[in-house]
Design a protein around this motif. Structure first.
Motif, PDB file in Angstrom:
ATOM      1  N   TRP A   1       8.803  10.638  -1.018  1.00 35.88           N
ATOM      2  CA  TRP A   1       8.323   9.302  -0.673  1.00 35.88           C
ATOM      3  C   TRP A   1       7.973   9.226   0.815  1.00 35.88           C
TER       4      TRP A   1
ATOM      5  N   MET B   1       0.817  -1.198   0.000  1.00 35.74           N
ATOM      6  CA  MET B   1       0.000   0.000   0.000  1.00 35.74           C
ATOM      7  C   MET B   1       0.860   1.261   0.000  1.00 35.74           C
ATOM      8  N   SER B   2       1.980   1.219   0.740  1.00 33.13           N
ATOM      9  CA  SER B   2       2.801   2.424   0.797  1.00 33.13           C
ATOM     10  C   SER B   2       3.444   2.726  -0.554  1.00 33.13           C
ATOM     11  N   CYS B   3       3.721   1.701  -1.352  1.00 33.42           N
ATOM     12  CA  CYS B   3       4.302   1.935  -2.678  1.00 33.42           C
ATOM     13  C   CYS B   3       3.309   2.668  -3.573  1.00 33.42           C
ATOM     14  N   LEU B   4       2.057   2.208  -3.581  1.00 28.28           N
ATOM     15  CA  LEU B   4       1.028   2.875  -4.379  1.00 28.28           C
ATOM     16  C   LEU B   4       0.781   4.299  -3.874  1.00 28.28           C
ATOM     17  N   GLY B   5       0.739   4.459  -2.544  1.00 29.31           N
ATOM     18  CA  GLY B   5       0.560   5.792  -1.972  1.00 29.31           C
ATOM     19  C   GLY B   5       1.690   6.732  -2.347  1.00 29.31           C
ATOM     20  N   ASN B   6       2.922   6.234  -2.341  1.00 34.33           N
ATOM     21  CA  ASN B   6       4.067   7.065  -2.717  1.00 34.33           C
ATOM     22  C   ASN B   6       4.021   7.472  -4.179  1.00 34.33           C
ATOM     23  N   ILE B   7       3.574   6.570  -5.043  1.00 34.14           N
ATOM     24  CA  ILE B   7       3.485   6.902  -6.471  1.00 34.14           C
ATOM     25  C   ILE B   7       2.430   7.982  -6.702  1.00 34.14           C
ATOM     26  N   ILE B   8       1.266   7.803  -6.095  1.00 35.03           N
ATOM     27  CA  ILE B   8       0.213   8.816  -6.236  1.00 35.03           C
ATOM     28  C   ILE B   8       0.655  10.133  -5.623  1.00 35.03           C
ATOM     29  N   TRP B   9       1.291  10.066  -4.447  1.00 37.52           N
ATOM     30  CA  TRP B   9       1.788  11.263  -3.770  1.00 37.52           C
ATOM     31  C   TRP B   9       2.798  12.012  -4.631  1.00 37.52           C
TER      32      TRP B   9
END
Length: 129
Positions: A50, A1-9
Motif C-alpha cells: 500500500w 485517489m490513494s485508495c484507488l491507486g493502492n488497489i490497482i497497485w
C-alpha cells in the motif's frame, strides 16, 4: 485517489514486490543476528502493498549507514534493481507513470532502508530503524 491507486497497485505489482521483501525477511530471520533486519523487511513488505499516500524520509545516522552498507551488499541491490526495472517498464505508458514513481520510491528505500521514516498523508508515521 490513494485508495484507488493502492488497489490497482496491489493487483498489478504490489503483491509481487511484497512477496520479494517477505522472502528476504525470512532469510534474514534464519540467523539470530539478522532477526532485526528481517523484521524491518516485513515492515517494508507492508509498504510495498500500500505505497500510495505515504512518503519516505531519510534521516540516517552513523549506525544506520553501517547497517545500510551491510544490507546493500547482502540484499539491497537485487531488490532495488527489481523495483527499478519494474518502474522503467511502468513508465512506458502514461497511465503507468504514477505506479513507476512508487517503484522508484521503493527502489531508493531498498538501497537505504535503515534510518528512514515512512510518513502517511493522514498523519500516521512509523520508523524503519
Amino acid at each position: 485517489m490513494s485508495c484507488l491507486g493502492n488497489i490497482i497497485w496491489f493487483v498489478f505489482g504490489g503483491l509481487t514486490g511484497a512477496i520479494g521483501w517477505f522472502i528476504v525477511g525470512l532469510f534474514w530471520c534464519l540467523t539470530i543476528i539478522g532477526i532485526p533486519v528481517g523484521l524491518q523487511c516485513f515492515k517494508i513488505a507492508n509498504l510495498c502493498l500500500w505505497p500510495f499516500g505515504k512518503r519516505v524520509i531519510h534521516e540516517g545516522n552513523g549506525f544506520s549507514l553501517l547497517v545500510n552498507l551491510i544490507w546493500l551488499l547482502v540484499s539491497g541491490l537485487p531488490l532495488a534493481i527489481g523495483h527499478l526495472l519494474n518502474g522503467l517498464i511502468l513508465y512506458l505508458t502514461i497511465i503507468g507513470i504514477p505506479f513507476g514513481n512508487q517503484c522508484f520510491k521503493l527502489a531508493r528505500l531498498a538501497l537505504m532502508p535503515f534510518g528512514t521514516r515512512v510518513v502517511s498523508s493522514r498523519g500516521n508515521d512509523f520508523e524503519i530503524d
